[in-house]
Design a protein around this motif. Structure first.
Motif, PDB file in Angstrom:
ATOM      1  N   SER A 107       0.693  -1.213   0.038  1.00 34.53           N
ATOM      2  CA  SER A 107       0.304   0.340   0.084  1.00 34.53           C
ATOM      3  C   SER A 107       0.977   1.798  -0.201  1.00 34.53           C
ATOM      4  N   GLN A 108       0.568   1.670  -0.903  1.00 32.57           N
ATOM      5  CA  GLN A 108       1.425   3.185  -0.942  1.00 32.57           C
ATOM      6  C   GLN A 108       0.520   4.460  -0.545  1.00 32.57           C
ATOM      7  N   GLY A 122      -0.305   9.198  -1.848  1.00 29.14           N
ATOM      8  CA  GLY A 122      -0.373   8.398  -2.707  1.00 29.14           C
ATOM      9  C   GLY A 122      -1.811   7.507  -2.787  1.00 29.14           C
ATOM     10  N   ASP A 123      -1.838   6.498  -3.660  1.00 27.96           N
ATOM     11  CA  ASP A 123      -3.139   6.650  -4.485  1.00 27.96           C
ATOM     12  C   ASP A 123      -3.444   4.708  -4.703  1.00 27.96           C
ATOM     13  N   SER A 124      -2.292   4.528  -4.003  1.00 29.91           N
ATOM     14  CA  SER A 124      -2.597   2.958  -4.937  1.00 29.91           C
ATOM     15  C   SER A 124      -2.070   1.148  -4.626  1.00 29.91           C
ATOM     16  N   THR A 126       1.133  -1.650  -4.935  1.00 27.41           N
ATOM     17  CA  THR A 126       1.774  -1.780  -6.086  1.00 27.41           C
ATOM     18  C   THR A 126       2.284  -3.199  -5.592  1.00 27.41           C
ATOM     19  N   VAL A 136       1.525  -1.577 -11.749  1.00 31.01           N
ATOM     20  CA  VAL A 136       0.676  -1.036 -10.336  1.00 31.01           C
ATOM     21  C   VAL A 136      -0.981  -2.618 -10.640  1.00 31.01           C
ATOM     22  N   SER A 138      -3.684  -1.373  -8.833  1.00 29.69           N
ATOM     23  CA  SER A 138      -4.897  -1.172  -8.355  1.00 29.69           C
ATOM     24  C   SER A 138      -4.274   0.391  -8.159  1.00 29.69           C
ATOM     25  N   ALA A 139      -4.963   1.764  -9.109  1.00 27.49           N
ATOM     26  CA  ALA A 139      -4.464   2.951  -7.936  1.00 27.49           C
ATOM     27  C   ALA A 139      -6.018   3.945  -8.893  1.00 27.49           C
TER      28      ALA A 139
END
Length: 253
Positions: A107-108, A122-124, A126, A136, A138-139
């Protein structure tokens, strides 16, 4: 009972050993004995946040790295505590989990900055394959500064947004949906997650409580009166102080 600040907790399903991670300003991973004594298991990282064990038998640790840095690191830690860099990921990696094929998911949260407008951008999620390839998973969408992360027993991945309290469910192909949410508290709402025995457990960091969610997304307070404290006792009366890491034992407790 320790007064040291920690972030993620992890129980090794193979050995039953409990690990505690030093947090984004820490540099150690600790093994915690049954009596509560902490032993340094691995050191030398920068901003240790969480760890998991992959099918290859090694542990993998997320590292925030210093302030205002545009990248983070995932390090490999052997069972004897030797540390090597494994992959470079976007800024502010938080939680980390592994699937049965040895892929890692991170989790980012985003950068930790002196500029509030960019802190936690962050919104993704990895994905890192066993050979170290980063992509990626999911983002965007519902993801906003995600921290807590865990799989259910059907292969769905859950991520918790630290600020807005949303818990996002992602199918194996990365498709997002809203699973549940916690009431927003400042400055942080939700911490880490753990799936155990058909339920999802979450730390309500800002409300000093632990929540449990059924598979359909309905939830309730599992423990914590909401008062900030460190009092043992019955679930409804016990108190926590900004609970963050959470892990289940090999028996599901």
């Amino acid at each position: 009972r320790s007064s040291q600040t920690m972030d993620g907790l992890y129980v090794d399903e193979v050995t039953g050993e409990l690990f505690a991670v030093g947090g984004f300003i820490g540099n150690n991973v600790y093994s915690v004995e049954t009596a509560g004594r902490q032993i340094v298991f691995a050191t030398g990282q920068t901003g240790t946040n969480h760890l998991t064990r992959a099918p290859d038998g090694n542990y993998y640790v997320t590292e925030f790295t210093p302030l205002n840095t545009q990248n983070g690191t995932v390090s490999r830690v052997t069972p004897t505590g030797d540390v090597t860099e494994f992959a470079v990921v976007p800024a502010g990696p938080s939680d980390i989990v592994a699937d049965a094929e040895g892929n890692l998911y991170v989790s980012q949260f985003g950068i930790v900055s002196n500029d509030p407008s960019t802190n936690g951008n962050g919104d993704s999620i990895t994905k890192i394959t066993p050979d170290g390839t980063v992509s990626v998973f999911s983002a965007g969408g519902l993801l906003a500064a995600p921290v807590g992360l865990d799989f259910d027993d059907e292969g769905n991945l859950y991520a918790a947004n630290i600020f807005d309290g949303l818990i996002v469910k992602m199918t194996p192909d990365g498709t997002q949906s809203l699973f549940a949410s916690l009431p927003v508290t400042a400055p942080f709402t939700i911490g880490h997650l753990v799936w155990s025995n058909g339920r999802l457990y979450a730390t309500h960091l800002g409300a000093n409580q632990i929540h449990v969610f059924e598979r359909a997304g309905t939830g309730r307070v599992l423990a914590g009166s909401g008062e900030n404290g460190r009092q043992d006792g019955p679930a409804a009366e016990a108190t926590f102080s900004s609970p963050n890491g959470i892990a289940d034992s090999v028996t599901g407790d």
